[in-house]
Scaffold this motif. Structure first.
Motif, mmCIF file in Angstrom:
data_model
loop_
_atom_site.group_PDB
_atom_site.id
_atom_site.type_symbol
_atom_site.label_atom_id
_atom_site.label_comp_id
_atom_site.label_asym_id
_atom_site.label_seq_id
_atom_site.Cartn_x
_atom_site.Cartn_y
_atom_site.Cartn_z
ATOM 1 N N ASP A 1 0.890 -1.155 0.000
ATOM 2 C CA ASP A 1 0.000 0.000 0.000
ATOM 3 C C ASP A 1 0.933 1.210 0.000
ATOM 4 N N LYS A 2 0.928 1.958 -1.116
ATOM 5 C CA LYS A 2 1.975 2.977 -1.311
ATOM 6 C C LYS A 2 1.913 4.119 -0.306
ATOM 7 N N THR A 3 0.692 4.600 -0.047
ATOM 8 C CA THR A 3 0.548 5.730 0.877
ATOM 9 C C THR A 3 -0.659 5.487 1.771
ATOM 10 N N GLY A 4 -0.490 5.672 3.048
ATOM 11 C CA GLY A 4 -1.608 5.473 3.957
ATOM 12 C C GLY A 4 -1.613 6.537 5.036
ATOM 13 N N SER A 5 -2.640 6.500 5.873
ATOM 14 C CA SER A 5 -2.675 7.466 6.969
ATOM 15 C C SER A 5 -1.683 7.062 8.059
ATOM 16 N N VAL A 6 -1.273 5.792 8.051
ATOM 17 C CA VAL A 6 -0.152 5.367 8.886
ATOM 18 C C VAL A 6 0.823 4.637 7.955
ATOM 19 N N THR A 7 2.067 4.488 8.386
ATOM 20 C CA THR A 7 3.062 3.869 7.494
ATOM 21 C C THR A 7 2.742 2.393 7.274
ATOM 22 N N ARG A 8 3.049 1.914 6.093
ATOM 23 C CA ARG A 8 2.784 0.515 5.738
ATOM 24 C C ARG A 8 4.094 -0.201 5.415
ATOM 25 N N PRO A 9 4.107 -1.532 5.605
ATOM 26 C CA PRO A 9 5.331 -2.292 5.295
ATOM 27 C C PRO A 9 5.716 -2.175 3.822
ATOM 28 N N VAL A 10 6.981 -2.426 3.512
ATOM 29 C CA VAL A 10 7.432 -2.352 2.118
ATOM 30 C C VAL A 10 6.751 -3.412 1.259
ATOM 31 N N LYS A 11 6.365 -4.510 1.863
ATOM 32 C CA LYS A 11 5.549 -5.511 1.179
ATOM 33 C C LYS A 11 4.922 -6.442 2.206
#
Ligand code: BGC
Length: 739
Positions: free
Chosen positions: A658-668
């Motif tokens: 998930d490229k951009t979120g309201s919180v950071t997401r894992p690289v995969k």
């Protein structure tokens, strides 16, 4: 033999059908309440109490209704004898529920769970659990303290051996398979076991990988990483959970109202029961949140631990508190109801005893042994194979030097928690190779050194063997006691002088194949370049040697893939594939980026990695629709072609970001996998369907949500390599507005 087995199965089936019709849920509730109304306070506490082993004192306590469950009592006759006391000599005749750690087999020992997870074969893993259940149940066991579904990102933690590795998606799929395997369709079936998902929760995140150590993580990490396999187990119908030893951010898991009451029994509606880990309620005193056992008991009970394993903290002293109004009796009634409910579901009231003849045709049945071999072969991971060193070329090899402390060891393959597994059942690598080759090849065996210790007295003999051989196979690693509970290691190199022996042998310039036996990832940087091939064989159970021999000679083409990252050095730990990007992603050309100055950032072998004797080529990744709403399914496909010379199985893995979120997401994040069998030259289009609802996360308000935005999807043969494409998720409102 065959007839007897079939007959037993038919008999079991008939019994199951009869039992299957036994009690409906509302009838169980009625019976539970009837019983509860007749119980004294002492008897209620008794149901909530489990002891290990037995003796005259415990037998008297069973008679007095003071013990509701036992663990670690072995054998159908012994279990029937104790059950008879409960059923025929106690006031209400409530049967005992008898538990044991049946982790990877009862007598037919399968690969340790970490190894089995490397097969990514949920069908076979389920079958292994089913067989373990059959054997254990026929020996009078009702309940296994398995599966262990703890996510583990730290190879120092010895218990990493007992779980399915580092990933919550794969861990959930395996947890489900294990629960279904142990429990079958009906808990009342005399050949199934009640399962117990453990250790709830966060136990794998022990600081420094030191067993029982402190855990501290955010609620988001709890929900996204550590809880999913437990949720999967609950969804699969697991009857019990075990509360862990560790604290989580100041609150021990066995006194944790948030994880136990709010999440498990509240949000998830779990109606089975929770047992503590061994004295984990008593240990609330050492944790420093209770001044004595009584206070510890109150904390455990209030948090939602229904049964106390060996803690002696649920006591009749609680009665006075109930009388004073300081403790609600409803807490106790709820715990007892949950336990009785499961005892009814197990059919224990109707059929408390096990048929003592049941074991005969079952234990070590040849189908069980075959399944143990099948899973062992699928669990092997080929880590390195320079210039096709493997498979061993039958035409060119006349003499093999077989070196190493584990080459002819009958203990290590049984691994941790071997239950009733016996060394005499184990086939070693030496035996496996001898069986395979018959007299065609000369095998010179030299132990070389011990697993631990620093004696080099065997080096010379090993060296002589190597000099005489066309190829050297070195079988090394960890003994069984070096992983599992209370077996954390600070140094993950090959123990003792094993690496030194590899160096000595490598100087002969003979080709060297390293076969590893171990219960965790090892750091192999100091030996990796010295050997031509590395076969990761973990602790594979009773057919260890056959599975390894099949792989070495090419009768079986390895397909296993790592379910846990292999670091280059312990200094990289924790290291896992689904990490965050950070604000300064590691860049070898930028000093001020997130990395080490003395080590590369990448691991030695990544999650999902494993080689085959053939090669697979990926082409043509395609998403069917690159604009999806939050209620759609993502359909994505890829062509996988076997471009080598032999048939093989590829474990095709799908990762999203998930490229951009309201919180950071894992690289995969892994969101799909398939085992795909391909003949040489064959190509298949592998299609995945991923519900967009599964691509969410916990937002700033800790609500699970799928946020619209851009995603990338990668499909490949491990977590580092693959083909990538993109898609977009839009909200339902946006979609309606635009169309
Ligand atoms: C372990 C559990 C196990 C229990 C009963 C504890 O020490 O942590 O995993 O089920 O003992 O044997």
């Amino acid at each position: 033999m065959k007839l007897t087995f079939k007959f037993l199965l038919t008999l079991a089936f008939v019994i199951t059908v009869v039992l299957g019709q036994h009690l409906k849920d509302d009838e169980i509730e009625e019976k539970v309440n009837e019983l509860l109304n007749q119980m004294t306070f002492t008897e209620k506490i008794g149901q909530m109490t489990q002891f290990s082993g037995t003796n005259k004192q415990y037998e008297q306590m069973i008679r007095e209704g003071k013990i509701g469950s036992l663990l670690n009592v072995i054998g159908a006759e012994e279990n029937n004898r104790l059950q008879k006391i409960a059923v025929e000599e106690s006031h209400l005749g409530i049967p005992l529920v008898i538990g044991l750690d049946v982790i990877h087999g009862y007598r037919t020992i399968f690969p340790i769970p970490l190894a089995a997870s490397a097969s990514w074969d949920t069908v076979l893993i389920r079958k292994a659990a089913e067989i373990a259940a059959k054997e254990a149940a026929s020996a009078g066991i009702h309940w296994t303290f398995a599966p262990m579904v703890d996510i583990a990102r730290d190879a120092r933690w010895g218990r990493i051996a007992e779980g399915a590795g580092e990933d919550p998606f794969l861990g959930s799929a395996i947890a489900r398979a294990q629960v279904l395997g142990f429990q079958g369709e009906d808990l009342a079936d005399p050949l199934t076991l009640l399962a117990c998902a453990k250790h709830y929760v966060g136990y794998g995140a022990a600081e420094g990988g030191r067993d029982y150590n402190t855990v501290d993580f955010s609620e988001r990490t709890l929900r996204e990483i550590y809880l999913p396999p437990f949720r999967a187990a609950v969804n699969a119908g697991v009857g019990t959970l075990m509360s862990a030893f560790n604290e989580i951010g100041g609150v021990p898991a066995s006194a944790n109202q948030f994880t136990l009451r709010t999440i498990l029994k509240g949000e998830w509606g779990f109606d089975g029961f929770v047992i503590s880990d061994y004295n984990s309620i008593g240990e609330l005193v050492a944790h420093g949140i209770a001044k004595d056992q009584l206070e510890a008991g109150i904390k455990g009970l209030t948090a939602g631990v229904d049964m106390d394993m060996e803690g002696r903290c649920y006591t009749t002293a609680m009665e006075a508190l109930v009388a004073e109004g300081a403790l609600s009796e409803e807490l106790i009634n709820d715990a007892v109801r949950r336990i009785l409910r499961i005892k009814f579901k197990l059919g224990l009231f109707e059929h408390p005893y096990v048929d003592e003849n049941l074991q005969k045709g079952l234990i070590l049945h040849r189908d069980h042994i075959q399944a143990a071999l099948d899973l062992a072969r699928e669990s092997v991971v080929l880590l390195k194979n320079e210039k096709n060193t493997l498979p061993l070329n039958r035409k060119k090899i006349n003499t093999i030097a077989l070196i190493g402390p584990l080459a002819d060891d009958k203990d290590a393959p049984l691994g941790t928690w071997r239950c009733e597994g016996k060394r005499e059942d184990v086939v070693t690598v030496y035996e496996g190779l001898k069986n395979t080759y018959g007299g065609d090849v000369t095998i010179i065996y030299a132990k070389g050194c011990d697993v631990k210790g620093n004696s080099r007295s065997g080096f010379n003999k090993a060296l002589k063997a190597a000099r005489k051989a066309d190829i050297v196979v070195m079988v090394m690693g960890e003994s069984a006691d070096m992983s599992g509970e209370a077996a954390s290691r600070a140094d993950l190199n090959l123990p003792g002088v094993q690496a030194e022996l590899i160096n000595v042998i490598a100087e002969t310039k003979k080709p060297v194949v390293l076969v590893l036996l171990n219960g965790r990832p090892l750091t192999l940087s100091n030996v990796e370049s010295k050997v031509n091939a590395i076969v990761e064989s973990w602790h594979l159970g009773i057919r260890h040697g056959n599975a390894v021999a099949d792989v070495l000679v090419g009768d079986y083409n390895p397909s296993g893939k790592l379910t846990v990252t292999f670091p280059r050095s312990t200094g990289q730990i924790p290291i896992y594939y689904n990490h965050k990007n950070t604000g300064r992603p590691g860049d070898p050309n930028n000093k001020f980026s997130s990395k080490y100055i003395d080590l590369p950032s990448l691991p030695l072998y990544p999650f999902g990695y494993g080689l085959s004797y053939t090669k697979f080529k990926y082409t043509g990744i395609k998403v069917e629709n690159n604009r999806l709403t939050t209620s759609d399914d993502l359909f994505v496909s890829v062509n996988v072609k076997n471009v080598g010379k032999c048939e093989g199985v590829e474990i095709v893995q799908l990762y999203i970001q998930d490229k951009t979120g309201s919180v950071t997401r894992p690289v995969k994040e892994l969101k799909g996998f398939q085992r795909v069998a391909l003949e040489a030259g064959e190509q298949k289009t592998v299609q995945f369907r991923v519900p967009v609802q599964k691509l969410g996360f916990y937002d700033l308000d800790m609500k699970y949500t799928v946020e619209p935005g851009d995603f990338s999807v990668m499909i490949g043969g491990n977590s580092e390599d693959g083909l990538t494409t993109a898609f977009k998720v839009v909200s339902l409102e946006q979609e309606e507005k635009e169309h």
